[in-house]
Design a protein around this motif. Sequence first.
Motif, PDB file in Angstrom:
ATOM      1  N   CYS A  96      44.483  42.974  38.318  1.00 49.90           N
ATOM      2  CA  CYS A  96      44.415  41.506  38.365  1.00 49.90           C
ATOM      3  C   CYS A  96      43.126  41.106  39.090  1.00 49.90           C
ATOM      4  O   CYS A  96      43.077  41.054  40.323  1.00 49.90           O
ATOM      5  CB  CYS A  96      45.647  40.944  39.083  1.00 49.90           C
ATOM      6  N   PRO A  97      42.062  40.860  38.325  1.00 49.06           N
ATOM      7  CA  PRO A  97      40.758  40.600  38.942  1.00 49.06           C
ATOM      8  C   PRO A  97      40.787  39.408  39.902  1.00 49.06           C
ATOM      9  O   PRO A  97      40.097  39.439  40.931  1.00 49.06           O
ATOM     10  CB  PRO A  97      39.842  40.311  37.746  1.00 49.06           C
ATOM     11  N   GLU A  98      41.591  38.368  39.574  1.00 49.06           N
ATOM     12  CA  GLU A  98      41.638  37.189  40.455  1.00 49.06           C
ATOM     13  C   GLU A  98      42.158  37.580  41.826  1.00 49.06           C
ATOM     14  O   GLU A  98      41.665  37.112  42.854  1.00 49.06           O
ATOM     15  CB  GLU A  98      42.533  36.101  39.845  1.00 49.06           C
ATOM     16  N   LEU A  99      43.163  38.454  41.854  1.00 45.18           N
ATOM     17  CA  LEU A  99      43.732  38.897  43.125  1.00 45.18           C
ATOM     18  C   LEU A  99      42.718  39.761  43.889  1.00 45.18           C
ATOM     19  O   LEU A  99      42.534  39.611  45.103  1.00 45.18           O
ATOM     20  CB  LEU A  99      45.028  39.669  42.877  1.00 45.18           C
ATOM     21  N   ALA A 100      42.050  40.631  43.162  1.00 53.99           N
ATOM     22  CA  ALA A 100      41.042  41.482  43.794  1.00 53.99           C
ATOM     23  C   ALA A 100      39.939  40.638  44.421  1.00 53.99           C
ATOM     24  O   ALA A 100      39.480  40.910  45.536  1.00 53.99           O
ATOM     25  CB  ALA A 100      40.453  42.454  42.758  1.00 53.99           C
ATOM     26  N   ASP A 101      39.536  39.602  43.695  1.00 56.16           N
ATOM     27  CA  ASP A 101      38.497  38.722  44.232  1.00 56.16           C
ATOM     28  C   ASP A 101      38.946  38.066  45.539  1.00 56.16           C
ATOM     29  O   ASP A 101      38.181  38.002  46.511  1.00 56.16           O
ATOM     30  CB  ASP A 101      38.161  37.616  43.213  1.00 56.16           C
ATOM     31  N   LEU A 102      40.179  37.582  45.540  1.00 60.00           N
ATOM     32  CA  LEU A 102      40.684  36.910  46.745  1.00 60.00           C
ATOM     33  C   LEU A 102      40.711  37.880  47.932  1.00 60.00           C
ATOM     34  O   LEU A 102      40.294  37.536  49.045  1.00 60.00           O
ATOM     35  CB  LEU A 102      42.091  36.344  46.484  1.00 60.00           C
ATOM     36  N   VAL A 103      41.190  39.095  47.679  1.00 64.09           N
ATOM     37  CA  VAL A 103      41.266  40.086  48.755  1.00 64.09           C
ATOM     38  C   VAL A 103      39.863  40.385  49.287  1.00 64.09           C
ATOM     39  O   VAL A 103      39.651  40.488  50.503  1.00 64.09           O
ATOM     40  CB  VAL A 103      41.956  41.377  48.263  1.00 64.09           C
ATOM     41  N   THR A 104      38.915  40.493  48.395  1.00 63.18           N
ATOM     42  CA  THR A 104      37.541  40.749  48.820  1.00 63.18           C
ATOM     43  C   THR A 104      37.031  39.609  49.707  1.00 63.18           C
ATOM     44  O   THR A 104      36.355  39.838  50.710  1.00 63.18           O
ATOM     45  CB  THR A 104      36.618  40.897  47.583  1.00 63.18           C
TER      46      THR A 104
END
Lengths: 373, 373
Positions: A19-27
């Motif tokens: 889930c790229p959106e989730l990965a972005d948020l975590v980053t």
Amino acid sequence: MNADARAWAYLSRVAEPPCPELADLVTRVGAREAADRVRRGAVGERLAFHTEARRDIDCAQDDLDAVERLGGRIVTARDDEWPALAFSAFGRSARPRECHPPLVLWVVGEVRLDEVPGRAAAVVGTRAATAYGEHVAADLSAGLAARDVAVVSGGAYGIDGVAHRAALASDGLTVAVLAAGVDVPYPAGHTALLRRIAEEGLVVSEYPPGVRPGRLRFLTRNRLVAALSGATVVVEAGARSGAASTAGWARTLGRTVCAVPGPVTSSVSVGCHRLLRDGNAELVTRAEDVVELVGRMGELAPEEQRPTSPLDGLDEAQRRVYDALPARGARTLDEVAVAAGLPGPRVIGPLAAMEIAGLVTQRDGRWKLVRHR
Amino acid sequence: MNADARAWAYLSRVAEPPCPELADLVTRVGAREAADRVRRGAVGERLAFHTEARRDIDCAQDDLDAVERLGGRIVTARDDEWPALAFSAFGRSARPRECHPPLVLWVVGEVRLDEVPGRAAAVVGTRAATAYGEHVAADLSAGLAARDVAVVSGGAYGIDGVAHRAALASDGLTVAVLAAGVDVPYPAGHTALLRRIAEEGLVVSEYPPGVRPGRLRFLTRNRLVAALSGATVVVEAGARSGAASTAGWARTLGRTVCAVPGPVTSSVSVGCHRLLRDGNAELVTRAEDVVELVGRMGELAPEEQRPTSPLDGLDEAQRRVYDALPARGARTLDEVAVAAGLPGPRVIGPLAAMEIAGLVTQRDGRWKLVRHR
């Protein structure tokens, strides 16, 4: 620290990976803050869409306990053993939704995960393997293990299982990447095999404990098999095959794709032959070929031995003269000259040289071949 | 006219073919004058070297009589049926000594020789063929014959013989190019087969009647197998194989080279795999593949059928929802949403669409998969 681990575990389950959106948020905000925002629904529209159904489920501590009971751990980009280099290839591609690294990996086994990709090959193929395919998979994997190359596969029946088993039998490192939680033995018939892989190698999954495999999860999982391996070897694959999907991922990630040819009469070599015909795979027949493709610089496969013939060293005149001698019986020098289409004086040198080499012999001025074995 | 034929027949025997010096002389002064000069020794040093041993032998009339008794003929560049276009490829290469067209061809059979190369494939391979190789050779050749492609080969045991026989059995045209005179049945065990090829197809040789085959003649002959064919298909070949020599000629002459893969455990597929691995051959598995490569423009092999699945037409959301349904048992809409990781309202549409497609079904608000077969 434990709160961190719980946040990662929560995030691992809340959205179907990747889930790229989730990965972005975590980053951007870190795992704990990201987990907090997701739980509260305080996220953008796209991420809300992907997390809405599961954001109220929090079994993070249970998941961590479950994997700890197996002697395993959760590994993230914050950990030393995260195979960051192997996963960096995801960034180079056009990045459709599926083409992202995992957010976390659940890992059981004593080997450090980041030690795998530097020297590993995926050995994959159909569940409906033939005796031929199983033989080749076992032979390849044993050869890879003997050369210190880890054998990565998907733990399935058929080629995968044979590859894991052969690597274990050769005391090699083998890694099973699952499309289910690391505590969900799938297929059930491989329960003991997966336990043994966890003990001697690594069992890896991006799905939290308890997750069942699914059709899409198999395809998604394949990208990790490819990413953790320097080369992917397809041993047998039907026209419609998960192995072809792994090969596709390997290509996307810039890894080498190899295919083992087989009988054209075999429906489970069709996928291999298509990869080869389309120029999408290297043809390999031996572990040495694969080692050369995954190996560290300068490791070349020894040339296959070619049979030799005593005639190899002959020059053209000698070969013409040799050919001019009959299979049975003997010929005079003049007869040899006519048969060879060479002037008489020009056959003497070649005959003499070949007599010294033990290829021809003469008696009473008549020449004949020396029979070898 | 008969004097012309006798001159060609004399020239056919006087130098071991191919002899570029002799071909040059014939081009310059014609066959009769060339024969006369060779006979008298009134030729340059190089040509004298190549003709000295046999220039006193004149059995031209005997040779013509022998081939006539077989119902055959001598064919030269002066004849309409000379396959000039096929042989023009020799001129394009770097031209080592061997790389020249034949001076004459001795031909037995009713078909015009120049009708062969426009639509022909060579099917070649080892004499030590396996049952697998024989099966594939027969299948390929029958398929080529059925598609009106002539099957050219070398008349040997193993792959060659199977290829000829399968073409004959399918009432197709087959051409045997021999490394011996057309009246010398070689191998002896193929006497009846070669007679049948002569009756229904063509037997061709650049060697005059009575000439025995030799190791070099086999290699020299291979260039004609390649030249008379649009593509050369190697079915099985060991590490050291005459078939690889034919493939090399095909490449030199700008023809397509094809190789059939086989088990990597088979020593007689080693040559095929090497051709494929080195990028020197196209991988073929069916006659259709070969027809596409030799065929006249626009003749494309039909795509191999791929198995289909009812899930092929589903979009991503539908596939995720489909995957979220258990193999056995049923799930509520909310359970499906959680399993799919999609918002509840977003699984209704996919479920409804798949219900219409007959993939899923519901009862009392619980959804389950429809089992197919």
